[in-house]
Write a protein that holds these residues in place. Sequence first.
Motif, PDB file in Angstrom:
ATOM      1  N   THR A  42      -0.629  -7.823  -4.112  1.00 36.62           N
ATOM      2  CA  THR A  42      -1.417  -8.852  -3.443  1.00 36.62           C
ATOM      3  C   THR A  42      -2.298  -8.194  -2.389  1.00 36.62           C
ATOM      4  N   ARG A  43      -3.417  -8.820  -2.131  1.00 34.71           N
ATOM      5  CA  ARG A  43      -4.334  -8.351  -1.084  1.00 34.71           C
ATOM      6  C   ARG A  43      -3.974  -9.124   0.172  1.00 34.71           C
ATOM      7  N   ILE A  44      -3.800  -8.382   1.270  1.00 33.62           N
ATOM      8  CA  ILE A  44      -3.374  -9.011   2.517  1.00 33.62           C
ATOM      9  C   ILE A  44      -4.280  -8.606   3.674  1.00 33.62           C
ATOM     10  N   ARG A  45      -4.183  -9.347   4.736  1.00 32.69           N
ATOM     11  CA  ARG A  45      -4.791  -8.971   6.018  1.00 32.69           C
ATOM     12  C   ARG A  45      -3.627  -8.565   6.907  1.00 32.69           C
ATOM     13  N   ALA A  46      -3.769  -7.442   7.604  1.00 32.09           N
ATOM     14  CA  ALA A  46      -2.696  -6.931   8.459  1.00 32.09           C
ATOM     15  C   ALA A  46      -3.299  -6.309   9.713  1.00 32.09           C
ATOM     16  N   ARG A  47      -2.471  -6.209  10.755  1.00 31.21           N
ATOM     17  CA  ARG A  47      -2.885  -5.580  12.010  1.00 31.21           C
ATOM     18  C   ARG A  47      -2.080  -4.304  12.185  1.00 31.21           C
ATOM     19  N   VAL A  48      -2.780  -3.196  12.395  1.00 31.80           N
ATOM     20  CA  VAL A  48      -2.132  -1.903  12.564  1.00 31.80           C
ATOM     21  C   VAL A  48      -1.347  -1.885  13.873  1.00 31.80           C
ATOM     22  N   ILE A  49      -0.090  -1.462  13.793  1.00 36.16           N
ATOM     23  CA  ILE A  49       0.754  -1.327  14.975  1.00 36.16           C
ATOM     24  C   ILE A  49       0.673   0.103  15.494  1.00 36.16           C
ATOM     25  N   ASP A  50       0.846   1.061  14.592  1.00 37.73           N
ATOM     26  CA  ASP A  50       0.745   2.473  14.970  1.00 37.73           C
ATOM     27  C   ASP A  50       0.331   3.283  13.755  1.00 37.73           C
ATOM     28  N   PHE A  51      -0.225   4.468  14.011  1.00 37.15           N
ATOM     29  CA  PHE A  51      -0.633   5.359  12.931  1.00 37.15           C
ATOM     30  C   PHE A  51      -0.619   6.788  13.440  1.00 37.15           C
ATOM     31  N   ASP A  52      -0.011   7.686  12.665  1.00 36.80           N
ATOM     32  CA  ASP A  52       0.082   9.106  13.011  1.00 36.80           C
ATOM     33  C   ASP A  52      -0.936   9.878  12.176  1.00 36.80           C
ATOM     34  N   ASP A  53      -1.966  10.421  12.823  1.00 33.10           N
ATOM     35  CA  ASP A  53      -3.014  11.164  12.122  1.00 33.10           C
ATOM     36  C   ASP A  53      -2.499  12.452  11.485  1.00 33.10           C
ATOM     37  N   GLU A  54      -1.406  12.998  11.983  1.00 33.89           N
ATOM     38  CA  GLU A  54      -0.854  14.244  11.428  1.00 33.89           C
ATOM     39  C   GLU A  54      -0.156  14.008  10.092  1.00 33.89           C
ATOM     40  N   THR A  55       0.645  12.939  10.018  1.00 34.51           N
ATOM     41  CA  THR A  55       1.409  12.663   8.796  1.00 34.51           C
ATOM     42  C   THR A  55       0.720  11.653   7.886  1.00 34.51           C
ATOM     43  N   HIS A  56      -0.307  10.992   8.406  1.00 34.00           N
ATOM     44  CA  HIS A  56      -1.040   9.954   7.666  1.00 34.00           C
ATOM     45  C   HIS A  56      -0.119   8.801   7.275  1.00 34.00           C
ATOM     46  N   ARG A  57       0.768   8.449   8.204  1.00 38.46           N
ATOM     47  CA  ARG A  57       1.720   7.354   8.007  1.00 38.46           C
ATOM     48  C   ARG A  57       1.642   6.414   9.201  1.00 38.46           C
ATOM     49  N   GLY A  58       1.868   5.121   8.942  1.00 39.98           N
ATOM     50  CA  GLY A  58       1.844   4.169  10.032  1.00 39.98           C
ATOM     51  C   GLY A  58       2.509   2.867   9.650  1.00 39.98           C
ATOM     52  N   THR A  59       2.380   1.905  10.548  1.00 41.12           N
ATOM     53  CA  THR A  59       2.970   0.584  10.372  1.00 41.12           C
ATOM     54  C   THR A  59       1.926  -0.469  10.675  1.00 41.12           C
ATOM     55  N   ALA A  60       1.932  -1.525   9.883  1.00 39.68           N
ATOM     56  CA  ALA A  60       1.036  -2.658  10.112  1.00 39.68           C
ATOM     57  C   ALA A  60       1.844  -3.942   9.965  1.00 39.68           C
ATOM     58  N   ARG A  61       1.434  -4.985  10.657  1.00 40.71           N
ATOM     59  CA  ARG A  61       2.116  -6.278  10.590  1.00 40.71           C
ATOM     60  C   ARG A  61       1.300  -7.237   9.731  1.00 40.71           C
ATOM     61  N   TYR A  62       1.961  -7.836   8.758  1.00 46.57           N
ATOM     62  CA  TYR A  62       1.363  -8.813   7.855  1.00 46.57           C
ATOM     63  C   TYR A  62       0.802  -9.992   8.658  1.00 46.57           C
ATOM     64  N   ILE A  63      -0.411 -10.419   8.305  1.00 54.48           N
ATOM     65  CA  ILE A  63      -1.016 -11.610   8.905  1.00 54.48           C
ATOM     66  C   ILE A  63      -1.088 -12.728   7.866  1.00 54.48           C
ATOM     67  N   GLU A  64      -1.717 -12.426   6.714  1.00 53.41           N
ATOM     68  CA  GLU A  64      -1.851 -13.446   5.683  1.00 53.41           C
ATOM     69  C   GLU A  64      -2.192 -12.814   4.342  1.00 53.41           C
ATOM     70  N   THR A  65      -1.892 -13.559   3.281  1.00 54.56           N
ATOM     71  CA  THR A  65      -2.296 -13.151   1.930  1.00 54.56           C
ATOM     72  C   THR A  65      -3.690 -13.701   1.689  1.00 54.56           C
ATOM     73  N   ILE A  66      -4.571 -12.844   1.170  1.00 53.45           N
ATOM     74  CA  ILE A  66      -5.939 -13.300   0.937  1.00 53.45           C
ATOM     75  C   ILE A  66      -6.351 -13.220  -0.529  1.00 53.45           C
ATOM     76  N   GLY A  67      -5.457 -12.717  -1.380  1.00 58.21           N
ATOM     77  CA  GLY A  67      -5.791 -12.645  -2.800  1.00 58.21           C
ATOM     78  C   GLY A  67      -4.727 -11.936  -3.584  1.00 58.21           C
ATOM     79  N   GLU A  68      -4.972 -11.850  -4.879  1.00 59.14           N
ATOM     80  CA  GLU A  68      -4.060 -11.158  -5.777  1.00 59.14           C
ATOM     81  C   GLU A  68      -4.814 -10.089  -6.526  1.00 59.14           C
ATOM     82  N   SER A  69      -4.064  -9.217  -7.152  1.00 65.32           N
ATOM     83  CA  SER A  69      -4.657  -8.133  -7.908  1.00 65.32           C
ATOM     84  C   SER A  69      -5.472  -8.685  -9.075  1.00 65.32           C
ATOM     85  N   SER A  70      -6.524  -7.968  -9.425  1.00 62.95           N
ATOM     86  CA  SER A  70      -7.331  -8.380 -10.569  1.00 62.95           C
ATOM     87  C   SER A  70      -6.916  -7.660 -11.833  1.00 62.95           C
ATOM     88  N   PHE A  71      -5.830  -6.887 -11.756  1.00 53.77           N
ATOM     89  CA  PHE A  71      -5.348  -6.212 -12.963  1.00 53.77           C
ATOM     90  C   PHE A  71      -3.955  -6.617 -13.309  1.00 53.77           C
TER      91      PHE A  71
END
Length: 86
Positions: free
Chosen positions: A57-86
């Motif tokens: 599903t395609r969602i809208r989320a707000r980034v909580i944190d992101f580590d540029d070294e590991t390219h990993r982070g956390t985001a909080r779900y806001i809403e679903t805005i669509g589904e996959s087209s495949f």
Amino acid sequence: MTNSFLFGIGFRSKTPSFDPDQEIELMVTGKTDEGYIARVGDSILHIEDAPGGAVDTRIRARVIDFDDETHRGTARYIETIGESSF
């Protein structure tokens, strides 16, 4: 003199970076033992509070944190805005 043929061309990174409080649209691409994730290139965001069945599903989320070294982070779900087209 600028080569007009290449003027303004840029390349996207395979490891994009995100800023805290940045609101973004993502495709939820999988689920791990810790919960749902979204892959953006080689960067991975763990999605907090995503509803059950969120994979592909395609969602809208707000980034909580992101580590540029590991390219990993956390985001909080806001809403679903669509589904996959495949």
